[in-house]
Write an enzyme that holds these catalytic residues in place. Structure first.
Site, PDB file in Angstrom:
ATOM      1  N   HIS A 120       0.694  -1.135  -0.021  1.00 37.64           N
ATOM      2  CA  HIS A 120      -0.093   0.233   0.091  1.00 37.64           C
ATOM      3  C   HIS A 120       0.829   1.468  -0.033  1.00 37.64           C
ATOM      4  O   HIS A 120       0.195   2.463   0.352  1.00 37.64           O
ATOM      5  CB  HIS A 120      -0.902   0.093   1.160  1.00 37.64           C
ATOM      6  CG  HIS A 120      -1.962  -1.074   0.983  1.00 37.64           C
ATOM      7  ND1 HIS A 120      -2.821  -1.416   2.232  1.00 37.64           N
ATOM      8  CD2 HIS A 120      -2.431  -1.701  -0.075  1.00 37.64           C
ATOM      9  CE1 HIS A 120      -3.332  -2.332   1.669  1.00 37.64           C
ATOM     10  NE2 HIS A 120      -3.524  -2.588   0.544  1.00 37.64           N
ATOM     11  N   CYS A 150       5.278  20.554 -12.408  1.00 33.08           N
ATOM     12  CA  CYS A 150       4.330  21.011 -12.860  1.00 33.08           C
ATOM     13  C   CYS A 150       3.482  21.958 -11.947  1.00 33.08           C
ATOM     14  O   CYS A 150       2.186  22.366 -12.206  1.00 33.08           O
ATOM     15  CB  CYS A 150       3.360  20.141 -13.669  1.00 33.08           C
ATOM     16  SG  CYS A 150       2.440  19.082 -12.346  1.00 33.08           S
TER      17      CYS A 150
HETATM   18  P1  NAD Z   1      -6.323  -4.153   9.223  1.00 31.28           P
HETATM   19  O1  NAD Z   1      -7.393  -4.230   8.527  1.00 31.28           O
HETATM   20  O2  NAD Z   1      -4.807  -4.629   8.962  1.00 31.28           O
HETATM   21  O3  NAD Z   1      -6.787  -4.586  10.847  1.00 31.28           O
HETATM   22  C1  NAD Z   1      -5.831  -4.379  11.952  1.00 31.28           C
HETATM   23  C2  NAD Z   1      -6.166  -5.976  12.675  1.00 31.28           C
HETATM   24  O4  NAD Z   1      -4.989  -5.752  13.773  1.00 31.28           O
HETATM   25  C3  NAD Z   1      -7.245  -6.419  13.318  1.00 31.28           C
HETATM   26  O5  NAD Z   1      -7.590  -7.541  12.754  1.00 31.28           O
HETATM   27  C4  NAD Z   1      -7.036  -6.321  14.788  1.00 31.28           C
HETATM   28  O6  NAD Z   1      -7.458  -7.267  15.494  1.00 31.28           O
HETATM   29  C5  NAD Z   1      -5.751  -6.534  15.011  1.00 31.28           C
HETATM   30  N1  NAD Z   1      -4.451  -6.228  15.848  1.00 31.28           N
HETATM   31  C6  NAD Z   1      -4.769  -5.100  16.615  1.00 31.28           C
HETATM   32  N2  NAD Z   1      -3.844  -5.043  17.576  1.00 31.28           N
HETATM   33  C7  NAD Z   1      -2.969  -6.206  17.586  1.00 31.28           C
HETATM   34  C8  NAD Z   1      -1.825  -6.467  18.123  1.00 31.28           C
HETATM   35  N3  NAD Z   1      -1.521  -6.026  19.325  1.00 31.28           N
HETATM   36  N4  NAD Z   1      -1.397  -7.838  17.672  1.00 31.28           N
HETATM   37  C9  NAD Z   1      -2.070  -8.466  16.656  1.00 31.28           C
HETATM   38  N5  NAD Z   1      -3.039  -8.076  16.265  1.00 31.28           N
HETATM   39  C10 NAD Z   1      -3.689  -6.947  16.434  1.00 31.28           C
HETATM   40  O7  NAD Z   1      -5.984  -2.612   9.656  1.00 31.28           O
HETATM   41  P2  NAD Z   1      -6.569  -1.291   9.525  1.00 31.28           P
HETATM   42  O8  NAD Z   1      -6.295  -0.754  10.495  1.00 31.28           O
HETATM   43  O9  NAD Z   1      -8.047  -1.862   9.321  1.00 31.28           O
HETATM   44  O10 NAD Z   1      -6.063  -0.760   7.903  1.00 31.28           O
HETATM   45  C11 NAD Z   1      -6.574  -0.823   6.700  1.00 31.28           C
HETATM   46  C12 NAD Z   1      -5.364  -0.653   5.841  1.00 31.28           C
HETATM   47  O11 NAD Z   1      -4.832   0.643   6.150  1.00 31.28           O
HETATM   48  C13 NAD Z   1      -4.330  -1.468   5.718  1.00 31.28           C
HETATM   49  O12 NAD Z   1      -4.005  -1.672   4.252  1.00 31.28           O
HETATM   50  C14 NAD Z   1      -3.662  -1.123   6.697  1.00 31.28           C
HETATM   51  O13 NAD Z   1      -2.342  -1.764   6.752  1.00 31.28           O
HETATM   52  C15 NAD Z   1      -3.576   0.387   6.541  1.00 31.28           C
HETATM   53  N6  NAD Z   1      -3.009   1.200   7.566  1.00 31.28           N
HETATM   54  C16 NAD Z   1      -1.734   1.148   7.940  1.00 31.28           C
HETATM   55  C17 NAD Z   1      -1.154   1.540   9.230  1.00 31.28           C
HETATM   56  C18 NAD Z   1       0.180   1.583   9.273  1.00 31.28           C
HETATM   57  O14 NAD Z   1       0.972   1.514   8.657  1.00 31.28           O
HETATM   58  N7  NAD Z   1       0.710   1.342  10.648  1.00 31.28           N
HETATM   59  C19 NAD Z   1      -2.128   2.150  10.169  1.00 31.28           C
HETATM   60  C20 NAD Z   1      -3.459   2.218   9.966  1.00 31.28           C
HETATM   61  C21 NAD Z   1      -3.961   1.522   8.581  1.00 31.28           C
HETATM   62 ZN    ZN Z   2       3.920  17.156 -11.375  1.00 28.95          ZN
END
Ligand code: NAD
Ligand code: ZN
Length: 243
Positions: A120, A150
């Site tokens: 991502h 640009c």
């Molecule tokens: P996600 O869909 O990957 O869900 C988070 C998951 O992590 C959930 O299933 C939750 O139960 C689990 N979780 C929470 N704490 C945990 C722990 N301590 N140990 C193990 N599991 C744990 O993530 P999202 O937040 O729904 O994000 C959707 C999209 O946005 C994805 O592409 C995600 O990677 C991105 N995003 C990235 C970041 C980052 O770069 N840190 C942060 C937020 C969202």
């Molecule tokens: Zn540009």
């Protein structure tokens, strides 16, 4: 946390020939980086899922940029946790062949992972909304940066909801998945596609899946071994049991 599932997960890793990992926002939760779901995903009164879209940036670039500046600051102040460190160690030891992350933060890199694909994108990356210009932020920027070529607005070089993934990145990912006989899936809800279907590729070719999460997810039914617990606690324990 259950000792037997830790031991069995360690055995699956020992027995694997080509292990890949898939990580999501949950692995960075213990480093204090918010995930997108539930209370965690709220910023002011906005839901993360409403801000991380091309429409949101087109309608209100200042608002979306402010949210990114807040996230840039947060990530800068965070450090890798024991889960990131264990994964980097496994790469160094030859246990892990490749890491696919949905995260846009740089904690895996800072922990030492190098065989790493960010499906991502990179939250500190910048790309032009008009031409092909790309660069990287050195420090959080209060104002929307402008393209030096640009003069259009630059945007974060991440994949927003509703956008497709980079074709070259996907080639690397599928190449790795096709080699894998075991996949370990950590801290992902399994809702965001296509990343949610990556474990299926490994399963469909006869491979196995280990899942680590604090709760059951959309992928749990597919898992051969479920270890329920926090990634930062579970991974170092599994590591202790590796031969
Ligand atoms: P996600 O869909 O990957 O869900 C988070 C998951 O992590 C959930 O299933 C939750 O139960 C689990 N979780 C929470 N704490 C945990 C722990 N301590 N140990 C193990 N599991 C744990 O993530 P999202 O937040 O729904 O994000 C959707 C999209 O946005 C994805 O592409 C995600 O990677 C991105 N995003 C990235 C970041 C980052 O770069 N840190 C942060 C937020 C969202
Ligand atoms: Zn540009």
């Amino acid at each position: 946390m259950d000792e037997l599932s830790i031991q069995l997960a360690a055995k699956m890793i020992d027995d694997s020939e080509y292990l890949v990992a898939l990580t999501g926002a949950g692995i960075s939760r213990e480093s204090n980086i918010p995930t997108f779901r539930g209370e965690d995903g709220l910023w002011r009164n906005y839901n993360a899922m409403e801000l991380a879209t091309p429409e949101a940036y087109a309608n209100d670039p200042e608002l979306v940029w402010e949210w990114y500046t807040w996230r840039h600051g947060l990530i800068r102040d965070c450090t890798p946790n024991p889960a990131h460190m264990t994964i980097a160690k496994w790469e160094k030891d030859g246990v892990l062949k490749h890491l696919i992350t949905q995260n846009v933060d740089d904690l895996h890199y800072r922990a030492g992972s190098r065989k790493l694909t960010h499906v991502h994108g990179d939250i500190f990356g910048l790309k032009c909304t008009r031409c092909g210009y790309k660069s990287r932020l050195n420090e959080p920027s209060e104002d929307i940066p402008e393209c030096p070529e640009c003069y259009a607005n630059l945007r974060p070089d991440v994949v927003w909801f509703g956008e497709s993934l980079d074709a070259q990145v996907m080639n690397t990912v599928y190449d790795q998945l096709e080699r894998a006989d075991t996949i370990i899936v950590i801290g992902t809800s399994g809702i965001v596609q296509p990343a949610a279907s990556f474990p299926l590729v490994v399963k469909n070719q006869g491979g196995s899946m280990i899942e680590i999460n604090v709760e059951r997810t959309a992928l749990s039914n597919m898992a051969d071994m479920l270890v329920s617990g926090k990634a930062g606690e579970v991974l170092p324990l599994i590591d202790q049991h590796l031969l």
